[in-house]
Design a protein around this motif. Structure first.
Motif, PDB file in Angstrom:
ATOM      1  N   LEU A   1       0.843  -1.193   0.000  1.00 19.70           N
ATOM      2  CA  LEU A   1       0.000   0.000   0.000  1.00 19.70           C
ATOM      3  C   LEU A   1       0.876   1.240   0.000  1.00 19.70           C
ATOM      4  CD1 LEU A   1      -2.836  -0.940   2.511  1.00 19.70           C
ATOM      5  CD2 LEU A   1      -2.829  -1.103   0.017  1.00 19.70           C
ATOM      6  N   HIS A   2       0.455   2.217  -0.759  1.00 18.52           N
ATOM      7  CA  HIS A   2       1.141   3.514  -0.820  1.00 18.52           C
ATOM      8  C   HIS A   2       0.180   4.531  -0.199  1.00 18.52           C
ATOM      9  CE1 HIS A   2       4.273   2.098  -3.739  1.00 18.52           C
ATOM     10  NE2 HIS A   2       3.357   1.160  -3.884  1.00 18.52           N
ATOM     11  N   THR A   3       0.259   4.665   1.131  1.00 13.75           N
ATOM     12  CA  THR A   3      -0.691   5.521   1.845  1.00 13.75           C
ATOM     13  C   THR A   3      -0.012   6.586   2.699  1.00 13.75           C
ATOM     14  OG1 THR A   3      -0.782   3.891   3.641  1.00 13.75           O
ATOM     15  CG2 THR A   3      -2.481   3.718   1.926  1.00 13.75           C
ATOM     16  N   GLU A   4       1.301   6.759   2.495  1.00 13.38           N
ATOM     17  CA  GLU A   4       2.010   7.768   3.289  1.00 13.38           C
ATOM     18  C   GLU A   4       1.551   9.170   2.919  1.00 13.38           C
ATOM     19  OE1 GLU A   4       4.207   6.053   0.683  1.00 13.38           O
ATOM     20  OE2 GLU A   4       3.537   4.407   1.931  1.00 13.38           O
ATOM     21  N   ALA A   5       1.291   9.384   1.643  1.00 11.10           N
ATOM     22  CA  ALA A   5       0.866  10.693   1.145  1.00 11.10           C
ATOM     23  C   ALA A   5       0.024  10.469  -0.102  1.00 11.10           C
ATOM     24  CB  ALA A   5       2.085  11.559   0.809  1.00 11.10           C
ATOM     25  N   GLU A   6      -0.803  11.445  -0.409  1.00 11.86           N
ATOM     26  CA  GLU A   6      -1.608  11.354  -1.636  1.00 11.86           C
ATOM     27  C   GLU A   6      -0.707  11.533  -2.846  1.00 11.86           C
ATOM     28  OE1 GLU A   6      -5.594  13.025  -1.679  1.00 11.86           O
ATOM     29  OE2 GLU A   6      -5.160  13.767   0.345  1.00 11.86           O
TER      30      GLU A   6
END
Length: 180
Positions: A83-88
């Motif tokens: 998942l890439h959820t650190e930043a939009e």
């Protein structure tokens, strides 16, 4: 067209019934939708996808349910999730790990391009679906090999991709557009 039904120990009267609803644009029969133009859809798949839709990419069990309904592992092989959820923009990456997939990359890419559009429609805050190929998730490249964004999917569809996740009928239309 059924003209008669034979009597049997389970059906002594020789009659039967079928659950169907009629609309000027389509006919629903036991989970199958037949459009006025003769196109046949699996309304059950659209309903299962609609039921699995969810608002947050960070909900991994819900993500896995969507992937299960789409049968991504069955058609593209075992994968790891990142998942890439650190930043939009928020994203979901699949790392396909079965070595035989290296020989099927073109086929998997075409399959995933269509599924990416569906996933973008059904995961509320997901903006990117990505995938790559590696024997181990730790060996996967930092930058995924392939990516479909919400903007690209919306451009392909001619309208906001997220609007297709609002009702099962819209999901059926999305499946039609994608030839699934």
């Amino acid at each position: 067209i059924v003209y008669s039904c034979l009597s049997s120990p389970l059906n002594r009267t020789g009659s039967f019934s079928i659950d169907c609803s009629v609309n000027a644009k389509y006919l629903d029969i036991n989970g199958t939708r037949i459009m006025a133009d003769g196109t046949i859809y699996d309304a059950g798949l659209a309903k299962r996808l609609f039921d699995a839709a969810h608002p947050y990419i960070g909900d991994m069990p819900a993500n896995n349910e969507l992937a299960f309904v789409l049968d991504i592992a069955g058609l593209a092989g075992q994968y790891y999730n990142r998942l890439h959820t650190e930043a939009e923009p928020y994203g979901w990456e699949f790392v396909f790990s079965e070595t035989q997939n290296l020989n099927k990359q073109d086929e998997i890419n075409e399959y995933m391009k269509k599924n990416a559009v569906i996933l973008l429609a059904l995961v509320g805050n997901c903006d990117e679906i990505m995938w790559s190929f590696a024997a181990d998730v730790d060996d996967a490249p930092d930058e995924p090999a392939y990516k479909v964004t919400s903007a690209e999917a919306s451009s392909l569809l001619g309208t906001d991709v997220k609007s297709f996740g609002e009702r099962p009928e819209q999901i059926m239309m999305l499946l039609k557009v994608l030839n699934l």
